[in-house]
Design a protein around this motif. Sequence first.
Motif, PDB file in Angstrom:
ATOM      1  N   UNK A 205      -3.682   2.009 -17.939  1.00 48.16           N
ATOM      2  CA  UNK A 205      -3.144   3.347 -18.166  1.00 48.16           C
ATOM      3  C   UNK A 205      -2.269   3.372 -19.419  1.00 48.16           C
ATOM      4  N   UNK A 206      -1.455   2.345 -19.624  1.00 48.52           N
ATOM      5  CA  UNK A 206      -0.590   2.298 -20.803  1.00 48.52           C
ATOM      6  C   UNK A 206      -1.418   2.218 -22.083  1.00 48.52           C
ATOM      7  N   UNK A 207      -2.464   1.394 -22.081  1.00 49.66           N
ATOM      8  CA  UNK A 207      -3.292   1.251 -23.277  1.00 49.66           C
ATOM      9  C   UNK A 207      -4.081   2.534 -23.557  1.00 49.66           C
ATOM     10  N   UNK A 208      -4.541   3.184 -22.513  1.00 48.90           N
ATOM     11  CA  UNK A 208      -5.299   4.427 -22.698  1.00 48.90           C
ATOM     12  C   UNK A 208      -4.419   5.515 -23.296  1.00 48.90           C
ATOM     13  N   UNK A 209      -3.173   5.604 -22.814  1.00 49.87           N
ATOM     14  CA  UNK A 209      -2.252   6.601 -23.366  1.00 49.87           C
ATOM     15  C   UNK A 209      -1.889   6.263 -24.807  1.00 49.87           C
ATOM     16  N   UNK A 210      -1.724   4.989 -25.093  1.00 51.17           N
ATOM     17  CA  UNK A 210      -1.350   4.571 -26.440  1.00 51.17           C
ATOM     18  C   UNK A 210      -2.476   4.773 -27.445  1.00 51.17           C
ATOM     19  N   UNK A 211      -3.722   4.528 -27.025  1.00 51.54           N
ATOM     20  CA  UNK A 211      -4.855   4.586 -27.953  1.00 51.54           C
ATOM     21  C   UNK A 211      -5.576   5.924 -27.945  1.00 51.54           C
ATOM     22  N   UNK A 212      -5.375   6.696 -26.872  1.00 47.86           N
ATOM     23  CA  UNK A 212      -6.078   7.968 -26.779  1.00 47.86           C
ATOM     24  C   UNK A 212      -7.548   7.814 -26.425  1.00 47.86           C
ATOM     25  N   UNK A 213      -7.926   6.714 -25.850  1.00 52.56           N
ATOM     26  CA  UNK A 213      -9.319   6.449 -25.442  1.00 52.56           C
ATOM     27  C   UNK A 213      -9.312   5.369 -24.362  1.00 52.56           C
ATOM     28  N   UNK A 217     -10.728  -4.621 -22.959  1.00 52.61           N
ATOM     29  CA  UNK A 217      -9.855  -5.612 -22.308  1.00 52.61           C
ATOM     30  C   UNK A 217      -8.887  -6.219 -23.322  1.00 52.61           C
ATOM     31  N   UNK A 218      -9.348  -6.422 -24.554  1.00 51.02           N
ATOM     32  CA  UNK A 218      -8.477  -7.013 -25.571  1.00 51.02           C
ATOM     33  C   UNK A 218      -7.341  -6.085 -25.983  1.00 51.02           C
ATOM     34  N   UNK A 219      -7.445  -4.805 -25.636  1.00 51.03           N
ATOM     35  CA  UNK A 219      -6.391  -3.850 -25.986  1.00 51.03           C
ATOM     36  C   UNK A 219      -5.226  -3.876 -25.002  1.00 51.03           C
ATOM     37  N   UNK A 220      -5.401  -4.517 -23.852  1.00 52.97           N
ATOM     38  CA  UNK A 220      -4.367  -4.489 -22.820  1.00 52.97           C
ATOM     39  C   UNK A 220      -3.181  -5.358 -23.223  1.00 52.97           C
TER      40      UNK A 220
END
Length: 374
Positions: A205-213, A217-220
Amino acid sequence: MRAAIDDYLATPASLRCDPETIIFMEREQNRLSYGISESVAEFDQWKEWGHDGALSATAWIDTVCHLPKNEARAQVRRGKALPGLPLAAAAWAKGDIGAAQVDVLIKAKRPVTEDALAGAESYLVQAGIDMKFASFCGVVAYWEQMADQDGTDEAALAREARRDAYLVPSPDGYLGKMNFDVIGGAIVAKEHKRIADELFEADWAEAKERLGRDPHVDDLARTPAQRRADAMIEMAVRSASTPAGAQRPEPLFSVLIDYPTLFGRISQLEQGPVVAPGSLLSWLDTANFERIVFGPDKRGECSKTSRFFTGATRRVIETRDLECQHPFCDLSAEKCQIDHIVPFSEGGLTEQLNAQVLCGPHNRMRYERPPPDG
């Protein structure tokens, strides 16, 4: 033999990576390991190792061949056991099974089970030939319970007595190890996984809010290893935060039996490991038990509990299949999806007999269109 291996290694790996070659070489490796164990057992019997001053074949192999002592002992043990397991030896010599299957059978052969094993060897060896290794181990474990009911209960209690866990400081932080029996380990693992899943959802959820998409897995923010470590810390924090006198949650055991053994021994947890009934006794007054009985048509009846699992049909399917039903997958059912065997869009009913557990990739694979010809 050396010339044949040289020829094999001289062939580029890209030309010996097809399925047929992999199968062939794995079988031949099994045959070679059979021959080595046979030779090592003779080497041990004739005490050839004593000429160099060694005190055992294991010590000689460790020194001269640089093999770990436990593997050297295993080779000697397997070779000595072969005469007493003639059908297993024959299957191993043909490459149908490997050293791992033989080790399981050797472990199951004890004075109290020896006669029974002689009669069941054909069936158990065939299971080793036909089944995945984990499933084969389950078959042997079930057989052991029937052949030595008291002994398997005693062994389970002995394993429980050997439980251990430690965490000690080191220059790089804290290092530790855990060793649990099947039931205790299941309790710890289930809660640890539940918290790790919570942390994964939070990271996602944090990565999705930060990236807007939807993130990769590497973005977490944390790696899987870091989440597992943080989940263990969170377990300790929540334990320390529990008010004094708070009601302890009662573990839930899902026990699987089929119809013919309804009046026999209960011996398998939902997660798959076979357990001796005696190891359940100490939990009878502190845990909830869920009973799921499978009839001859594999239709299950799930007992009611005051705990979770609102969908009894899904619950039965998960405990019936245990893992993804694709032959090349063993992802546990709790991480999978329930798929219609006959698609719902084609009139398939949403019922047990038309359902199977499939992981996400293999479920999607069923409905992918084949590539166009040409």
